[in-house]
Design a protein around this motif. Sequence first.
Motif, PDB file in Angstrom:
ATOM      1  N   UNK A  80     -25.478  41.994  30.142  1.00  0.00           N
ATOM      2  CA  UNK A  80     -25.161  42.492  28.802  1.00  0.00           C
ATOM      3  C   UNK A  80     -25.078  41.345  27.803  1.00  0.00           C
ATOM      4  N   UNK A  81     -24.668  40.171  28.278  1.00  0.00           N
ATOM      5  CA  UNK A  81     -24.446  39.034  27.391  1.00  0.00           C
ATOM      6  C   UNK A  81     -25.633  38.071  27.351  1.00  0.00           C
ATOM      7  N   UNK A  82     -26.646  38.327  28.164  1.00  0.00           N
ATOM      8  CA  UNK A  82     -27.747  37.361  28.279  1.00  0.00           C
ATOM      9  C   UNK A  82     -29.098  38.060  28.324  1.00  0.00           C
ATOM     10  N   UNK A  83     -29.263  39.125  27.554  1.00  0.00           N
ATOM     11  CA  UNK A  83     -30.508  39.881  27.654  1.00  0.00           C
ATOM     12  C   UNK A  83     -31.714  39.049  27.222  1.00  0.00           C
ATOM     13  N   UNK A  84     -31.609  38.330  26.093  1.00  0.00           N
ATOM     14  CA  UNK A  84     -32.763  37.550  25.646  1.00  0.00           C
ATOM     15  C   UNK A  84     -33.139  36.483  26.675  1.00  0.00           C
ATOM     16  N   UNK A  85     -32.148  35.841  27.251  1.00  0.00           N
ATOM     17  CA  UNK A  85     -32.438  34.834  28.268  1.00  0.00           C
ATOM     18  C   UNK A  85     -33.138  35.458  29.475  1.00  0.00           C
ATOM     19  N   UNK A  86     -32.799  36.696  29.780  1.00  0.00           N
ATOM     20  CA  UNK A  86     -33.439  37.373  30.906  1.00  0.00           C
ATOM     21  C   UNK A  86     -34.841  37.865  30.533  1.00  0.00           C
ATOM     22  N   UNK A  87     -35.025  38.218  29.271  1.00  0.00           N
ATOM     23  CA  UNK A  87     -36.389  38.479  28.811  1.00  0.00           C
ATOM     24  C   UNK A  87     -37.262  37.247  29.070  1.00  0.00           C
ATOM     25  N   UNK A  88     -36.746  36.084  28.691  1.00  0.00           N
ATOM     26  CA  UNK A  88     -37.499  34.839  28.898  1.00  0.00           C
ATOM     27  C   UNK A  88     -37.806  34.621  30.372  1.00  0.00           C
ATOM     28  N   UNK A  89     -36.816  34.888  31.222  1.00  0.00           N
ATOM     29  CA  UNK A  89     -36.986  34.675  32.658  1.00  0.00           C
ATOM     30  C   UNK A  89     -38.006  35.648  33.239  1.00  0.00           C
ATOM     31  N   UNK A  90     -37.894  36.927  32.891  1.00  0.00           N
ATOM     32  CA  UNK A  90     -38.843  37.916  33.412  1.00  0.00           C
ATOM     33  C   UNK A  90     -40.257  37.612  32.919  1.00  0.00           C
ATOM     34  N   UNK A  91     -40.374  37.189  31.675  1.00  0.00           N
ATOM     35  CA  UNK A  91     -41.690  36.799  31.148  1.00  0.00           C
ATOM     36  C   UNK A  91     -42.266  35.657  31.980  1.00  0.00           C
ATOM     37  N   UNK A  92     -41.460  34.657  32.236  1.00  0.00           N
ATOM     38  CA  UNK A  92     -41.906  33.516  33.047  1.00  0.00           C
ATOM     39  C   UNK A  92     -42.315  33.968  34.454  1.00  0.00           C
ATOM     40  N   UNK A  93     -41.527  34.853  35.036  1.00  0.00           N
ATOM     41  CA  UNK A  93     -41.831  35.341  36.392  1.00  0.00           C
ATOM     42  C   UNK A  93     -43.141  36.110  36.442  1.00  0.00           C
ATOM     43  N   UNK A  94     -43.569  36.635  35.285  1.00  0.00           N
ATOM     44  CA  UNK A  94     -44.807  37.408  35.231  1.00  0.00           C
ATOM     45  C   UNK A  94     -45.956  36.644  34.592  1.00  0.00           C
ATOM     46  N   UNK A  95     -45.811  35.336  34.523  1.00  0.00           N
ATOM     47  CA  UNK A  95     -46.914  34.502  34.070  1.00  0.00           C
ATOM     48  C   UNK A  95     -47.086  34.387  32.590  1.00  0.00           C
TER      49      UNK A  95
END
Length: 445
Positions: free
Chosen positions: A424-439
């Motif tokens: 809940x407190x780190x959604x943008x950071x997780x967007x960045x991480x998921x993007x990285x994980x998907x190339x």
Amino acid sequence: MSDYVRVSDRAYLHAGHQRVRMVYATRTGSMVAVPEEAGRRLARGTLEGIAPELLDGLREIEAVVTDGRGELDTVLDRQRAATASLSDLRYVLLPTTYCNMGCSYCGQQHTRGRLSGSHRDAVARRVLAGIERKTTRTVTVSWFGAEPMIGYPMILDLSARFTAAAHDRGVGYVSRMVTNGTLLTLDKLRVLRQECHVAKYDITLDGPARIHDAHRPLRNGRKSFDRITRVLLEALQDDTLADVTFVLRSNIDVANADWVAEYLDTMATLGFADNRVIFNLAPVYSWGNDVSRIELDRRYYGQREVEWMRRMHGLGLHFVALPTEPERVLCAAVSQSVEIHSSSGAMFSCSEYPLVPQQEAAGGLGSIETLPVHAPRPLGPFDDWHDAVAAGETPCHACYFFPICGGACPKQWREGNTPCPPYKFTLQERFDLVAEMNGLTPAPC
């Protein structure tokens, strides 16, 4: 557009040149990349100008909806339907009152002693009655603690009765275990899989060897990290256990937070970058006890967790960055299809009540030996959870994470705590991480 949608603040490059934004639809737990301009429009809450074929895809993941009533009502009705169903039953069984560890953050009180034969038979009658119910489609038995492997003979005995009855009735039967892992052996893992159908284990490791052994001390003074990891590695190489999975949980507080990175490096070096192993990092919180002295602030923890997840990704370790499906049955506490049998003889609806002194003293929902075996468990203190959310008892009713979170923990809310998940407190950071994980790579401004 759905209220349960968030769009990444940043753009990313797909295939090196196409600018996209991430869209997370929490009604279905789906994340997709859309052209940047479409992402901007969605972030503004407008669908005008978005290509029809893209709109069709967004409708499929429920980022775009046409509900004739409030979306919260739709989400709650889905959750109510799932919790009301008695076709898939789950029993959480504690085969012992004792644990061979003495973790400071544990809220349970453990005592030595054997369980009575009448208690064992009462548990068996209850589960067998569920298996034999005409509406039952599947039964899941979860072995829980104290430390369930101390009750290994009871697990073998009851499992033999359950699996035979399920086979005779044509009912699906699966089993899992929450264990500290210290009493597992390769031979016992084979028996548990073949005879008891245990195919998933939740095992706690709280850091690299020296940290784990101090954070989760054995009562006999011995160390456990090396033994646990050795047995798990043997299991991962054993063909007879090829369908068994392991969730490795780490309970994190002020005492071990600075050693998580070293732990992850150690686990990767040992060989735990395996798709049958999921790493689950979790902040320590109150479990009927006061952990305020060692508990980490949730926002601070959320930021650290993203760092650790990025490290896990680099090491090839498996984890869940964001939920990928909606929450249906939040937990045992909100559904009569789930019941918890304490080794004390009481039945509970919340997994954080067994062996916690103040809860055991209150008697739970009644005695397993005297409750009618053919009736669903009695209503517990949190079976009104969905109505409470609808009434605005907690901020959950207005939270865009509610479909995937479900409110996290009714017990924590009613005790005055805030159990919101770290994402809940780190959604943008997780967007960045998921993007990285998907190339995907960050796009220049």
